[in-house]
Scaffold this motif. Structure first.
Motif, PDB file in Angstrom:
ATOM      1  N   THR A 196       0.839  -1.205   0.000  1.00  0.00           N
ATOM      2  CA  THR A 196       0.000   0.000   0.000  1.00  0.00           C
ATOM      3  C   THR A 196       0.868   1.247   0.000  1.00  0.00           C
ATOM      4  N   LEU A 197       1.904   1.255   0.828  1.00  0.00           N
ATOM      5  CA  LEU A 197       2.826   2.388   0.873  1.00  0.00           C
ATOM      6  C   LEU A 197       3.535   2.554  -0.464  1.00  0.00           C
ATOM      7  N   ASN A 198       3.994   1.468  -1.043  1.00  0.00           N
ATOM      8  CA  ASN A 198       4.697   1.529  -2.325  1.00  0.00           C
ATOM      9  C   ASN A 198       3.824   2.145  -3.422  1.00  0.00           C
ATOM     10  N   VAL A 199       2.560   1.770  -3.447  1.00  0.00           N
ATOM     11  CA  VAL A 199       1.635   2.289  -4.460  1.00  0.00           C
ATOM     12  C   VAL A 199       1.439   3.793  -4.293  1.00  0.00           C
ATOM     13  N   HIS A 200       1.266   4.233  -3.055  1.00  0.00           N
ATOM     14  CA  HIS A 200       1.065   5.663  -2.807  1.00  0.00           C
ATOM     15  C   HIS A 200       2.326   6.466  -3.132  1.00  0.00           C
ATOM     16  N   ILE A 201       3.495   5.911  -2.837  1.00  0.00           N
ATOM     17  CA  ILE A 201       4.752   6.584  -3.181  1.00  0.00           C
ATOM     18  C   ILE A 201       4.866   6.745  -4.694  1.00  0.00           C
ATOM     19  N   LYS A 202       4.536   5.698  -5.436  1.00  0.00           N
ATOM     20  CA  LYS A 202       4.620   5.768  -6.903  1.00  0.00           C
ATOM     21  C   LYS A 202       3.685   6.838  -7.457  1.00  0.00           C
ATOM     22  N   ARG A 203       2.468   6.895  -6.944  1.00  0.00           N
ATOM     23  CA  ARG A 203       1.514   7.903  -7.412  1.00  0.00           C
ATOM     24  C   ARG A 203       2.012   9.309  -7.104  1.00  0.00           C
ATOM     25  N   LEU A 204       2.576   9.478  -5.905  1.00  0.00           N
ATOM     26  CA  LEU A 204       3.099  10.796  -5.530  1.00  0.00           C
ATOM     27  C   LEU A 204       4.265  11.199  -6.429  1.00  0.00           C
ATOM     28  N   ARG A 205       5.133  10.261  -6.717  1.00  0.00           N
ATOM     29  CA  ARG A 205       6.276  10.555  -7.588  1.00  0.00           C
ATOM     30  C   ARG A 205       5.808  11.042  -8.955  1.00  0.00           C
ATOM     31  N   ASP A 206       4.849  10.338  -9.523  1.00  0.00           N
ATOM     32  CA  ASP A 206       4.338  10.714 -10.848  1.00  0.00           C
ATOM     33  C   ASP A 206       3.771  12.129 -10.844  1.00  0.00           C
ATOM     34  N   LYS A 207       3.076  12.477  -9.777  1.00  0.00           N
ATOM     35  CA  LYS A 207       2.452  13.803  -9.704  1.00  0.00           C
ATOM     36  C   LYS A 207       3.468  14.902  -9.422  1.00  0.00           C
ATOM     37  N   LEU A 208       4.460  14.605  -8.570  1.00  0.00           N
ATOM     38  CA  LEU A 208       5.476  15.609  -8.256  1.00  0.00           C
ATOM     39  C   LEU A 208       6.367  15.910  -9.458  1.00  0.00           C
ATOM     40  N   GLU A 209       6.598  14.915 -10.309  1.00  0.00           N
ATOM     41  CA  GLU A 209       7.422  15.131 -11.501  1.00  0.00           C
ATOM     42  C   GLU A 209       6.834  16.210 -12.390  1.00  0.00           C
ATOM     43  N   LYS A 210       5.506  16.292 -12.409  1.00  0.00           N
ATOM     44  CA  LYS A 210       4.834  17.286 -13.243  1.00  0.00           C
ATOM     45  C   LYS A 210       4.741  18.645 -12.559  1.00  0.00           C
ATOM     46  N   LEU A 211       5.029  18.668 -11.253  1.00  0.00           N
ATOM     47  CA  LEU A 211       4.849  19.903 -10.488  1.00  0.00           C
ATOM     48  C   LEU A 211       6.153  20.663 -10.280  1.00  0.00           C
ATOM     49  N   ALA A 212       7.235  19.954  -9.962  1.00  0.00           N
ATOM     50  CA  ALA A 212       8.502  20.638  -9.667  1.00  0.00           C
ATOM     51  C   ALA A 212       9.684  19.712  -9.876  1.00  0.00           C
ATOM     52  N   ASP A 213      10.728  20.216 -10.551  1.00  0.00           N
ATOM     53  CA  ASP A 213      11.942  19.430 -10.764  1.00  0.00           C
ATOM     54  C   ASP A 213      12.816  19.385  -9.522  1.00  0.00           C
ATOM     55  N   GLU A 214      12.650  20.405  -8.637  1.00  0.00           N
ATOM     56  CA  GLU A 214      13.537  20.512  -7.472  1.00  0.00           C
ATOM     57  C   GLU A 214      13.149  19.588  -6.324  1.00  0.00           C
ATOM     58  N   VAL A 215      12.009  18.926  -6.437  1.00  0.00           N
ATOM     59  CA  VAL A 215      11.514  18.083  -5.351  1.00  0.00           C
ATOM     60  C   VAL A 215      11.216  16.685  -5.886  1.00  0.00           C
ATOM     61  N   GLN A 216      11.770  15.662  -5.234  1.00  0.00           N
ATOM     62  CA  GLN A 216      11.472  14.294  -5.639  1.00  0.00           C
ATOM     63  C   GLN A 216      11.588  13.348  -4.453  1.00  0.00           C
ATOM     64  N   ILE A 217      10.851  12.245  -4.522  1.00  0.00           N
ATOM     65  CA  ILE A 217      10.891  11.247  -3.459  1.00  0.00           C
ATOM     66  C   ILE A 217      11.935  10.194  -3.821  1.00  0.00           C
ATOM     67  N   ALA A 218      12.919  10.027  -2.932  1.00  0.00           N
ATOM     68  CA  ALA A 218      13.995   9.072  -3.172  1.00  0.00           C
ATOM     69  C   ALA A 218      13.817   7.839  -2.287  1.00  0.00           C
ATOM     70  N   THR A 219      14.175   6.692  -2.842  1.00  0.00           N
ATOM     71  CA  THR A 219      14.148   5.439  -2.082  1.00  0.00           C
ATOM     72  C   THR A 219      15.507   5.202  -1.437  1.00  0.00           C
ATOM     73  N   VAL A 220      15.503   4.919  -0.148  1.00  0.00           N
ATOM     74  CA  VAL A 220      16.730   4.528   0.550  1.00  0.00           C
ATOM     75  C   VAL A 220      16.607   3.034   0.800  1.00  0.00           C
ATOM     76  N   ARG A 221      17.317   2.270   0.006  1.00  0.00           N
ATOM     77  CA  ARG A 221      17.134   0.825  -0.020  1.00  0.00           C
ATOM     78  C   ARG A 221      17.296   0.186   1.361  1.00  0.00           C
ATOM     79  N   GLY A 222      16.334  -0.622   1.722  1.00  0.00           N
ATOM     80  CA  GLY A 222      16.361  -1.327   2.984  1.00  0.00           C
ATOM     81  C   GLY A 222      15.906  -0.505   4.179  1.00  0.00           C
ATOM     82  N   VAL A 223      15.576   0.775   3.953  1.00  0.00           N
ATOM     83  CA  VAL A 223      15.163   1.643   5.054  1.00  0.00           C
ATOM     84  C   VAL A 223      13.794   2.257   4.806  1.00  0.00           C
TER      85      VAL A 223
END
Length: 223
Positions: free
Chosen positions: A188-215
């Motif tokens: 559920t968290l992964n799906v919401h993160i993906k949706r947010l990423r897609d929307k933020l890409e269209k809104l601002a280049d200076e802000v993005q959600i990064a994955t920290v592997r294993g954390v």
């Protein structure tokens, strides 16, 4: 961002609580005695105090009474679990009670529950780089661009934006957005993160959600 005042004469407990609260996205102030705590409460205006009962000088019960006079919510920490001690704590005005040793996750969800009751979950306006989040109108904007998000996506972005460039674990994000008693899986968290990423890409280049592997995840904000 919520401010939490932690009061304990044991430096090890003080630092332990500080670490877990900071990782959960709270701003933490530390005091080793009651007088120091009262000074911080007056100058820094915290949203909640976590107070140890057994302290030299002013004990936790007395400190709780003083803090409650200023309408500051209090969660008591104590090594005692007897009914009489709990009763004394609640009579002093505490909002909740946690017995040491405690699980950090329990402390976090009890703090979260108190803050929800006092309607002080996060700041009304959160600014992360060019990104502005208005928790009163539920709008996310960059300049003249406005984005309306589903509630869970909005809450998730609010948590990440409350501490830009800080990593939030998956467990913390699930607890802060879906509640400590959430029984679903991380998908559920992964799906919401993906949706947010897609929307933020269209809104601002200076802000993005990064994955920290294993954390977990963090909101990266470039200057």
């Amino acid at each position: 961002m919520n401010k939490i005042l932690v009061v304990d004469d044991d430096p090890n407990i003080l630092e332990l609580v500080n670490i877990h609260l900071a990782q959960a996205g709270y701003s933490v102030m530390k005091a080793s005695n009651g007088e120091e705590a009262l000074q911080l409460a007056e100058t820094e205006l915290p949203d909640l105090a976590v107070v140890d009962v057994m302290m030299p000088g002013m004990d936790g019960y007395t400190l709780t009474q003083r803090l409650r006079e200023e309408d500051l919510p209090v969660l008591l920490l104590t090594a005692k679990g007897e009914l009489e001690d709990k009763e004394r704590g609640f009579l002093a005005g505490s909002d909740d009670y946690v017995v040491k040793p405690f699980e950090p996750k329990e402390l976090l969800f009890r703090i979260h529950a108190i803050l929800r009751r006092y309607d002080k979950v996060v700041d009304a306006i959160i600014q992360a780089g060019p990104l502005k989040i208005n928790r009163q109108s539920y709008e996310v904007s960059v300049g003249n661009k406005v984005l309306l998000l589903p509630l869970k996506e909005f809450e998730l972005l609010s948590v990440l934006a409350s501490r830009p460039n800080q990593v939030f674990s998956r467990d913390i994000l699930l607890e802060r957005v879906w509640g400590y008693d959430y029984e679903g899986d991380e998908q559920t968290l992964n799906v919401h993160i993906k949706r947010l990423r897609d929307k933020l890409e269209k809104l601002a280049d200076e802000v993005q959600i990064a994955t920290v592997r294993g954390v977990g995840y963090k909101l990266e904000v470039s200057s």
